[in-house]
Scaffold this active site. Structure first.
Site, PDB file in Angstrom:
ATOM      1  N   GLU A 368       0.851  -1.193   0.000  1.00  0.00           N
ATOM      2  CA  GLU A 368       0.000   0.000   0.000  1.00  0.00           C
ATOM      3  C   GLU A 368       0.881   1.235   0.000  1.00  0.00           C
ATOM      4  OE1 GLU A 368      -3.245   0.512   2.710  1.00  0.00           O
ATOM      5  OE2 GLU A 368      -3.668  -1.644   2.782  1.00  0.00           O
ATOM      6  N   ASN A 369       0.644   2.098  -0.959  1.00  0.00           N
ATOM      7  CA  ASN A 369       1.299   3.399  -1.046  1.00  0.00           C
ATOM      8  C   ASN A 369       0.510   4.198  -2.067  1.00  0.00           C
ATOM      9  OD1 ASN A 369       3.888   4.847  -2.874  1.00  0.00           O
ATOM     10  ND2 ASN A 369       3.579   5.396  -0.735  1.00  0.00           N
TER      11      ASN A 369
END
Length: 472
Positions: A368-369
């Site tokens: 996740e980013n």
């Protein structure tokens, strides 16, 4: 410049509760997410679904009925993998049924088959903020050991069903967030004084460590070639001392340890001494058996998956709170903030990768980013989002630098490659996607999909296996 590994897993990530919608379709039960009108991260929720009340996740972007179209966009992007979660309540509506819901199982058969047909590897989170509401109401979620055999039954069902289709698994999403958003991360409420709340937190996380070990043991039995990982929020650990004051520095270390205990236990197989001191200092004694410790020791996880959105700063004695983005600290004068007030810090991501490499030496997966922003759909169907493209490029460059530092980063999945409902606020206005979905905060819109400018930026990066990032 050949920096990224040849088989680097370029991808995107969503969660079932933020994308699928169809909250009560084909036998699906009610999850804790289904009773949160303003986002799951605020620990504010109803006791049941109230008639006539708007819950953003109930329809979300209707990925349940649009996945074929949406995955075609992901294929056009060139994604090598796609991370999603299995909604526990699609398989076991209350968590306590003896037999699984076949309609729910069929949905994920179709979903994974579509991915595979497009050359996209499924990456699956087993429990992503989707604890069955019944288990929260009956047991206060993961505070109770009663959930361990129920989770084992759920894992056995999906491992046997999808073991030939899914190679990358992670058990719980951002388990370390039990400290800041316990309802989301552990399906439980905290009560009593601070000491009692700490006991609840450490008991819940211990029960989840045991469940993780049980899942790893099951995976070896049912699908020995699978890769089993844990998933943490490293935004919670990307914390700088607010000053050189030794109290700020050591307090920052203690705050980071609140995150790393979950990795220490599940990757190294035992509790570190600093946690035992916390238990002594606060006179708490979680219910932990020797048999459970042996199970954890013998069934460690293979890789560390993590989210990273922002960094923060810590001043000794300050009250610690957080959300889905991480710890909220003092303003950092060296960083700019996003429109939602999240500091943008690509170097912090490189730092976290190096810290993980030095501390654990295991494969790591940035799952996740991303950047939440308010996008504008123009009359010609175009969406210009240069801030998102800039964020993407700078953070991927940071990962490239980390790989050159010697970090074993196996993949990257941008959070929300298609717009989804925000976990933190329940908004659609806070958009992450490379694909725009015509839906607003009140649930209005056509649900039509549009590509943003950033779509082609990520597409070019993937096509070059990251080499375009370092072109002059």
């Amino acid at each position: 410049m050949k920096i990224f590994p040849k088989k680097f897993l370029w991808g995107g990530a969503i969660a079932a509760n933020q994308a699928e919608g169809a909250w009560n379709v084909n036998g699906k039960g009610t999850a804790i997410t289904d009773v949160t009108p303003s986002g799951i991260a605020q620990n504010i929720h109803d006791n049941k679904v109230e008639n006539g009340k708007f819950y953003p996740s109930h329809e979300a972007i209707d990925f349940y009925h649009h996945y074929d179209e949406d995955l075609n966009y992901m294929s056009e992007l060139g994604l090598k993998c796609f991370r999603t979660s299995i909604a526990w309540t699609r398989i076991y509506p209350t968590g306590e049924e003896k037999s699984p819901n076949e309609e729910g199982l069929k949905f994920y058969d179709h979903l994974f088959d579509k991915m595979i047909s497009l050359g996209i590897q499924p990456v699956v989170t087993i429990s992503h903020y989707e604890t069955p509401l019944n288990l929260y109401q009956k047991y206060n979620g993961w505070e109770s050991k009663e959930l361990i055999p129920l989770f084992e039954k759920y894992c056995r069902t999906i491992f046997e069903r999808y073991g030939s289709k899914v190679k990358y698994w992670m058990t719980f999403n951002e388990m370390n967030n039990v400290h800041t958003i316990p309802y989301a991360a552990a399906g439980m409420d905290l009560s009593g004084d601070y000491s009692h709340q700490l006991l609840q937190i450490y008991q819940a996380t211990h029960n989840m460590y045991v469940a993780n070990a049980v899942a790893n043991r099951l995976a070896k039995e049912i699908m020995p070639s699978a890769h089993m990982g844990i998933m943490l929020s490293l935004s919670q650990a990307a914390v700088y001392p607010a000053s050189p004051n030794p109290k700020d520095v050591f307090g920052t270390l203690q705050l980071q340890r609140r995150t790393f205990v979950s990795a220490d236990v599940q990757l190294k197989g035992e509790y570190p001494g600093y946690v035992k001191r916390i238990w002594r200092d606060y006179k708490i004694k979680p219910n932990i058996t020797e048999e459970e410790l042996k199970l954890i020791k013998e069934n460690t996880s293979e890789y560390l998956a993590f989210s990273y959105y922002r960094s923060s700063t810590y001043e000794n004695g300050m009250k610690i709170y957080g959300d889905t983005g991480g710890v909220v600290g003092k303003p950092n004068p060296f960083l700019k903030d996003s429109a939602w007030g999240w500091p943008i810090d690509p170097l912090g991501l490189r730092w976290m990768c190096n810290l993980v490499q030095d501390r654990y030496g295991c494969p790591m997966f940035v799952v996740e980013n991303g950047l939440g922003a308010a996008d504008t759909l123009e009359s010609n169907g175009k969406i210009h989002d240069p801030e998102r493209s800039d964020y993407l490029v700078k953070h991927l460059k940071a990962i490239g630098e980390a790989i050159q530092d010697g970090c074993n980063v196996i993949g990257y999945t941008w959070w929300g490659p298609i717009d989804i409902v925000s976990a933190g606020t329940g908004e659609m206005k806070k958009r992450y996607g490379f694909v725009y979905v015509d839906r607003d905060n009140e649930g209005r819109g056509t649900m039509k999909r549009y590509k943003k400018d950033s779509f082609n930026v990520y597409k070019k990066i993937i096509a070059s296996n990251g080499e375009s990032l370092f072109e002059s």
